[in-house]
Each structure stands twice: as structure tokens, then as C-alpha cells.
Design an enzyme around this catalytic site. Structure first.
Site, short mmCIF file in Angstrom:
data_model
loop_
_atom_site.label_atom_id
_atom_site.label_comp_id
_atom_site.label_asym_id
_atom_site.label_seq_id
_atom_site.Cartn_x
_atom_site.Cartn_y
_atom_site.Cartn_z
N HIS A 194 0.85 -1.20 0.00
CA HIS A 194 0.00 0.00 0.00
C HIS A 194 0.88 1.24 0.00
O HIS A 194 1.96 1.26 0.59
CB HIS A 194 -0.95 0.02 1.20
CG HIS A 194 -0.27 -0.12 2.54
ND1 HIS A 194 0.19 -1.33 3.00
CD2 HIS A 194 0.04 0.79 3.49
CE1 HIS A 194 0.75 -1.16 4.20
NE2 HIS A 194 0.68 0.13 4.51
N HIS A 206 0.76 5.29 1.05
CA HIS A 206 0.05 6.34 1.78
C HIS A 206 0.15 7.61 0.94
O HIS A 206 1.27 8.04 0.62
CB HIS A 206 0.71 6.61 3.13
CG HIS A 206 0.71 5.45 4.08
ND1 HIS A 206 -0.14 5.36 5.16
CD2 HIS A 206 1.48 4.33 4.13
CE1 HIS A 206 0.12 4.24 5.84
NE2 HIS A 206 1.10 3.60 5.23
P1 5GP Z 1 1.46 0.62 7.48
O1 5GP Z 1 1.85 0.93 8.90
O2 5GP Z 1 1.37 -0.85 7.23
O3 5GP Z 1 2.26 1.35 6.45
O4 5GP Z 1 0.02 1.24 7.31
C1 5GP Z 1 -1.17 0.56 7.56
C2 5GP Z 1 -2.26 1.61 7.57
O5 5GP Z 1 -3.51 0.93 7.47
C3 5GP Z 1 -2.31 2.45 8.86
O6 5GP Z 1 -2.16 3.83 8.51
C4 5GP Z 1 -3.68 2.14 9.44
O7 5GP Z 1 -4.28 3.28 10.01
C5 5GP Z 1 -4.45 1.64 8.24
N1 5GP Z 1 -5.50 0.68 8.54
C6 5GP Z 1 -5.39 -0.44 9.30
N2 5GP Z 1 -6.55 -1.12 9.31
C7 5GP Z 1 -7.41 -0.42 8.54
C8 5GP Z 1 -8.78 -0.62 8.16
O8 5GP Z 1 -9.45 -1.60 8.54
N3 5GP Z 1 -9.35 0.31 7.35
C9 5GP Z 1 -8.64 1.40 6.89
N4 5GP Z 1 -9.31 2.24 6.10
N5 5GP Z 1 -7.35 1.61 7.22
C10 5GP Z 1 -6.75 0.72 8.03
#
Ligand code: 5GP
Ligand code: ZN
Length: 118
Positions: free
Chosen positions: A95, A97
Site C-alpha cells: 500500500h 500512503h
Molecule cells: P502501514 O503501517 O502498514 O504502512 O500502514 C497501515 C495503515 O492501514 C495504517 O495507517 C492504518 O491506520 C491503516 N488501517 C489499518 N486497518 C485499517 C482498516 O481496517 N481500514 C482502513 N481504512 N485503514 C486501516
């Protein structure tokens, strides 16, 4: 099934801003900027390190479309992907951001880290 595969399947609801055959963009549940969008491929890919250039080519266009859709293209935005443990990746599905809507600060080290040690 991973959390974002569940979002792709509609098992977990998401607030989608743009979608096509290959990708979905939706609002992060815990935004850290006025605009905080997550952009994912529908296909499960673990992270950036395992993505192909072919998929990234299409993903690049899609991300640009999302930025335009949200009117971020003029003032700018930040695009981030956390890759693996040291990168702080929590969701095990590629993903990006997309952050914007304000002039963003640049802070990425943890509290115990110092610039000197880098
Ligand atoms: P990472 O830390 O893996 O780069 O980012 C994961 C992101 O996914 C975090 O910013 C977190 O807030 C988001 N996230 C986790 N679970 C969910 C969810 O169920 N729905 C949405 N819309 N975002 C999520
Ligand atoms: Zn997945």
C-alpha cells in the site's frame, strides 16, 4: 486472508475514493494528515520489494489519478510506502500512503533514534 484483501473483497468496509480493475484508493482509518489515502493493488502483493515493474507502471498512473481526484496535484502531496519491519509496515499487503491537504513536516525517526547515529 489479509486485512486489505478483506477490504478488496468488501468483507471490511472502506471509504473508497477511486477504484478500477486493478487498484483501490480509500481513506485511512487513522489519518495522520488532513488527507490520508491508502492505495492498494487488488492482487495480494506483500510489499514494494516484491512488486513487478509492470504492476508499478499501472499503479503509478492510478496514484496520479487519485491525487488529481482529490485536487492534491496542484499544491502537492507526499507518497510513502513502508516496507518490512524496519520500514514500519504493519499491513502485510502493498500500500502507498498518499498524504496531503497541509504543508507536511518531515519526521520519520523513532524517539530513541538520533540523526547522528545515521
Ligand atoms: P502501514 O503501517 O502498514 O504502512 O500502514 C497501515 C495503515 O492501514 C495504517 O495507517 C492504518 O491506520 C491503516 N488501517 C489499518 N486497518 C485499517 C482498516 O481496517 N481500514 C482502513 N481504512 N485503514 C486501516
Ligand atoms: Zn492481501
Amino acid at each position: 486472508m489479509c486485512i486489505f484483501c478483506k477490504i478488496v473483497a468488501g468483507e471490511i468496509p472502506s471509504n473508497r475514493v477511486l477504484e478500477n480493475d486493478e487498484f483501490i484508493a480509500f481513506h485511512d482509518i487513522n489519518p495522520v494528515a488532513p488527507v490520508h489515502i491508502l492505495i492498494i493493488p487488488k492482487k495480494h502483493i506483500e510489499n514494494f520489494q516484491s512488486v513487478t515493474p509492470e504492476l508499478m507502471a499501472n499503479m503509478t498512473s492510478f496514484i496520479q489519478d487519485v491525487a488529481k481526484e482529490l485536487c492534491l496535484d496542484k499544491n502537492g502531496y507526499r507518497l510513502v510506502t513502508n516496507n518490512g519491519k524496519d520500514g514500519g509496515q504493519e499491513a502485510p499487503h502493498l500500500h502507498f500512503h498518499l498524504l496531503g491537504g497541509a504543508k507536511l513536516k518531515w519526521t520519520h525517526l523513532t524517539e530513541n533514534d538520533t540523526h547522528k547515529s545515521l
